[in-house]
Structure formats: structure tokens, C-alpha cells
Motif scaffolding. Structure first.
Motif, PDB file in Angstrom:
ATOM      1  N   ILE A 105       0.847  -1.202   0.000  1.00 33.77           N
ATOM      2  CA  ILE A 105       0.000   0.000   0.000  1.00 33.77           C
ATOM      3  C   ILE A 105       0.878   1.247   0.000  1.00 33.77           C
ATOM      4  O   ILE A 105       0.630   2.204  -0.736  1.00 33.77           O
ATOM      5  N   LEU A 106       1.925   1.235   0.803  1.00 35.53           N
ATOM      6  CA  LEU A 106       2.840   2.382   0.854  1.00 35.53           C
ATOM      7  C   LEU A 106       3.531   2.601  -0.483  1.00 35.53           C
ATOM      8  O   LEU A 106       3.658   3.749  -0.937  1.00 35.53           O
ATOM      9  N   VAL A 107       3.969   1.532  -1.126  1.00 37.88           N
ATOM     10  CA  VAL A 107       4.612   1.639  -2.445  1.00 37.88           C
ATOM     11  C   VAL A 107       3.631   2.247  -3.442  1.00 37.88           C
ATOM     12  O   VAL A 107       3.993   3.131  -4.218  1.00 37.88           O
ATOM     13  N   TYR A 108       2.394   1.784  -3.409  1.00 41.81           N
ATOM     14  CA  TYR A 108       1.366   2.298  -4.326  1.00 41.81           C
ATOM     15  C   TYR A 108       1.201   3.810  -4.165  1.00 41.81           C
ATOM     16  O   TYR A 108       1.203   4.549  -5.145  1.00 41.81           O
ATOM     17  N   PHE A 109       1.079   4.263  -2.926  1.00 39.58           N
ATOM     18  CA  PHE A 109       0.862   5.693  -2.709  1.00 39.58           C
ATOM     19  C   PHE A 109       2.128   6.511  -2.934  1.00 39.58           C
ATOM     20  O   PHE A 109       2.040   7.667  -3.351  1.00 39.58           O
ATOM     21  N   GLU A 110       3.281   5.944  -2.684  1.00 35.09           N
ATOM     22  CA  GLU A 110       4.517   6.686  -2.951  1.00 35.09           C
ATOM     23  C   GLU A 110       4.666   6.922  -4.459  1.00 35.09           C
ATOM     24  O   GLU A 110       5.125   7.973  -4.892  1.00 35.09           O
ATOM     25  N   ASP A 111       4.254   5.940  -5.268  1.00 34.52           N
ATOM     26  CA  ASP A 111       4.353   6.055  -6.721  1.00 34.52           C
ATOM     27  C   ASP A 111       3.231   6.883  -7.341  1.00 34.52           C
ATOM     28  O   ASP A 111       3.363   7.344  -8.469  1.00 34.52           O
ATOM     29  N   ALA A 112       2.121   7.043  -6.631  1.00 36.56           N
ATOM     30  CA  ALA A 112       0.958   7.759  -7.173  1.00 36.56           C
ATOM     31  C   ALA A 112       1.234   9.256  -7.227  1.00 36.56           C
ATOM     32  O   ALA A 112       1.830   9.825  -6.318  1.00 36.56           O
ATOM     33  N   ASP A 113       0.779   9.874  -8.291  1.00 45.36           N
ATOM     34  CA  ASP A 113       0.907  11.329  -8.441  1.00 45.36           C
ATOM     35  C   ASP A 113      -0.459  11.940  -8.187  1.00 45.36           C
ATOM     36  O   ASP A 113      -1.229  12.155  -9.102  1.00 45.36           O
ATOM     37  N   GLY A 114      -0.775  12.146  -6.932  1.00 46.13           N
ATOM     38  CA  GLY A 114      -2.060  12.729  -6.589  1.00 46.13           C
ATOM     39  C   GLY A 114      -2.890  11.808  -5.718  1.00 46.13           C
ATOM     40  O   GLY A 114      -2.425  10.779  -5.237  1.00 46.13           O
ATOM     41  N   TYR A 115      -4.128  12.208  -5.514  1.00 42.92           N
ATOM     42  CA  TYR A 115      -5.047  11.446  -4.670  1.00 42.92           C
ATOM     43  C   TYR A 115      -5.569  10.226  -5.412  1.00 42.92           C
ATOM     44  O   TYR A 115      -5.795  10.279  -6.620  1.00 42.92           O
ATOM     45  N   ARG A 116      -5.771   9.148  -4.676  1.00 37.23           N
ATOM     46  CA  ARG A 116      -6.298   7.911  -5.236  1.00 37.23           C
ATOM     47  C   ARG A 116      -7.403   7.381  -4.333  1.00 37.23           C
ATOM     48  O   ARG A 116      -7.384   7.586  -3.114  1.00 37.23           O
ATOM     49  N   SER A 117      -8.346   6.677  -4.937  1.00 40.66           N
ATOM     50  CA  SER A 117      -9.472   6.125  -4.185  1.00 40.66           C
ATOM     51  C   SER A 117      -9.149   4.740  -3.645  1.00 40.66           C
ATOM     52  O   SER A 117      -8.193   4.079  -4.088  1.00 40.66           O
ATOM     53  N   ALA A 118      -9.973   4.286  -2.726  1.00 44.40           N
ATOM     54  CA  ALA A 118      -9.846   2.920  -2.218  1.00 44.40           C
ATOM     55  C   ALA A 118     -10.040   1.926  -3.355  1.00 44.40           C
ATOM     56  O   ALA A 118      -9.355   0.900  -3.414  1.00 44.40           O
ATOM     57  N   LYS A 119     -10.942   2.239  -4.272  1.00 44.00           N
ATOM     58  CA  LYS A 119     -11.183   1.356  -5.417  1.00 44.00           C
ATOM     59  C   LYS A 119      -9.924   1.223  -6.276  1.00 44.00           C
ATOM     60  O   LYS A 119      -9.577   0.129  -6.719  1.00 44.00           O
ATOM     61  N   ASP A 120      -9.230   2.341  -6.510  1.00 43.77           N
ATOM     62  CA  ASP A 120      -7.971   2.297  -7.265  1.00 43.77           C
ATOM     63  C   ASP A 120      -6.965   1.374  -6.574  1.00 43.77           C
ATOM     64  O   ASP A 120      -6.294   0.573  -7.224  1.00 43.77           O
ATOM     65  N   LEU A 121      -6.873   1.503  -5.258  1.00 44.69           N
ATOM     66  CA  LEU A 121      -5.931   0.693  -4.495  1.00 44.69           C
ATOM     67  C   LEU A 121      -6.314  -0.786  -4.562  1.00 44.69           C
ATOM     68  O   LEU A 121      -5.446  -1.643  -4.749  1.00 44.69           O
ATOM     69  N   ILE A 122      -7.579  -1.091  -4.417  1.00 43.84           N
ATOM     70  CA  ILE A 122      -8.032  -2.484  -4.470  1.00 43.84           C
ATOM     71  C   ILE A 122      -7.684  -3.102  -5.822  1.00 43.84           C
ATOM     72  O   ILE A 122      -7.175  -4.224  -5.887  1.00 43.84           O
ATOM     73  N   GLN A 123      -7.932  -2.367  -6.897  1.00 44.73           N
ATOM     74  CA  GLN A 123      -7.607  -2.884  -8.229  1.00 44.73           C
ATOM     75  C   GLN A 123      -6.115  -3.171  -8.348  1.00 44.73           C
ATOM     76  O   GLN A 123      -5.706  -4.168  -8.942  1.00 44.73           O
ATOM     77  N   HIS A 124      -5.297  -2.319  -7.771  1.00 40.27           N
ATOM     78  CA  HIS A 124      -3.847  -2.528  -7.784  1.00 40.27           C
ATOM     79  C   HIS A 124      -3.461  -3.756  -6.950  1.00 40.27           C
ATOM     80  O   HIS A 124      -2.667  -4.592  -7.398  1.00 40.27           O
ATOM     81  N   LEU A 125      -4.006  -3.859  -5.748  1.00 47.42           N
ATOM     82  CA  LEU A 125      -3.640  -4.957  -4.855  1.00 47.42           C
ATOM     83  C   LEU A 125      -4.133  -6.306  -5.346  1.00 47.42           C
ATOM     84  O   LEU A 125      -3.505  -7.335  -5.055  1.00 47.42           O
ATOM     85  N   GLU A 126      -5.239  -6.333  -6.067  1.00 51.22           N
ATOM     86  CA  GLU A 126      -5.771  -7.605  -6.563  1.00 51.22           C
ATOM     87  C   GLU A 126      -4.805  -8.298  -7.519  1.00 51.22           C
ATOM     88  O   GLU A 126      -4.882  -9.515  -7.692  1.00 51.22           O
TER      89      GLU A 126
END
Length: 137
Positions: free
Chosen positions: A24-45
Motif C-alpha cells: 500500500i505504501l509503495v502504491y501511494f509513494e508512486d501515485a501522483d495525486g489522490y487515489r481512491s480505495a477502489k484504485d488501491l483495491i484494483q492494484h492490490l488484486e
């Protein structure tokens, strides 16, 4: 905030830095801006098939509570990003792609004068629109 700082903060607060939490931390460190829980779930799946919404939301709110992530609301949806509070600032947020741009303008100087006898305990100031890239699309 970077991943190392976030993991250190988690451990100081008594939480474990599990594989999912690090992802989760890697995902947000790489993200440029705000992201939704849905975006994160799609990434983690991609790595964790069948990951539960509860797990994702519980970690997002934990990260917000301990100061790793900051949140905003856009179109009725709560969005998250890595906390970037190195100094006082606000954000322009693109309504289309979610990218953010840091802005140093803050209306609080005028507000303090207008509310001189009030104890202000916090504020939030964000500007929404379309970034240059999305205007061209």
C-alpha cells in the motif's frame, strides 16, 4: 513522507509493517495525486487475489489516523495520498486525473483577522479544476 518514514511511524505506533501494508505504501509513494480505495483495491488484486474491502479500508484509515496518508473528498468519494506535510501548503486537484499541484497560497492570514476572537483549530483549502494535460485531452 517516504516509505521508510512511514514504516518507522507505524512501528512507533505499535503496528506491524506487513507485506500488504508495505505494498500500500509503495502504491501511494508512486501515485501522483489522490487515489481512491477502489484504485488501491484494483492494484492490490494483482498480487493479492480476493483481497477484502475491509482490509483495504482498515489500512487506509489507519494510515490516515497515524499521519501517513492525507485525505480529501471529491465528488462524494474519499481520496487518499501520501502525506507531504514538509511545510504548510495546499493543493490544486485535477477533477479528471486526480493529479495534484502544491500551492503555497493560504487564505488564513485574512481569516485570522476576520475571526480575531475565535480559536481556529484547523483548516483545509483546496482548489479543483482540470490540469494542463487534461485540458488538452
Amino acid at each position: 513522507m517516504n516509505i521508510e518514514d512511514a514504516i518507522k511511524l507505524l512501528k512507533e505506533k505499535g503496528y506491524k509493517a506487513t507485506g500488504k501494508r508495505k505494498e500500500i505504501l509503495v502504491y501511494f509513494e508512486d501515485a501522483d495525486g489522490y487515489r481512491s480505495a477502489k484504485d488501491l483495491i484494483q492494484h492490490l488484486e494483482l498480487s493479492y487475489e480476493g483481497i477484502s474491502f475491509d482490509t483495504v479500508y482498515r489500512n487506509l484509515y489507519l494510515y490516515n489516523e497515524v499521519g501517513i496518508l492525507e485525505t480529501t473528498e471529491l465528488n462524494g468519494e474519499r481520496l487518499f495520498r501520501m502525506n507531504c506535510s514538509r511545510h504548510h501548503h495546499h493543493h490544486f486537484i485535477c477533477n479528471d486525473c486526480g493529479k495534484t499541484k502544491e500551492i503555497s497560497v493560504c487564505p488564513m492570514d485574512e481569516v485570522h483577522h476576520a475571526l480575531a476572537n475565535y480559536a481556529i483549530e484547523g483548516h483545509k483549502f483546496e482548489i479543483y479544476g482540470r490540469c494542463p494535460g487534461c485540458q488538452l485531452a
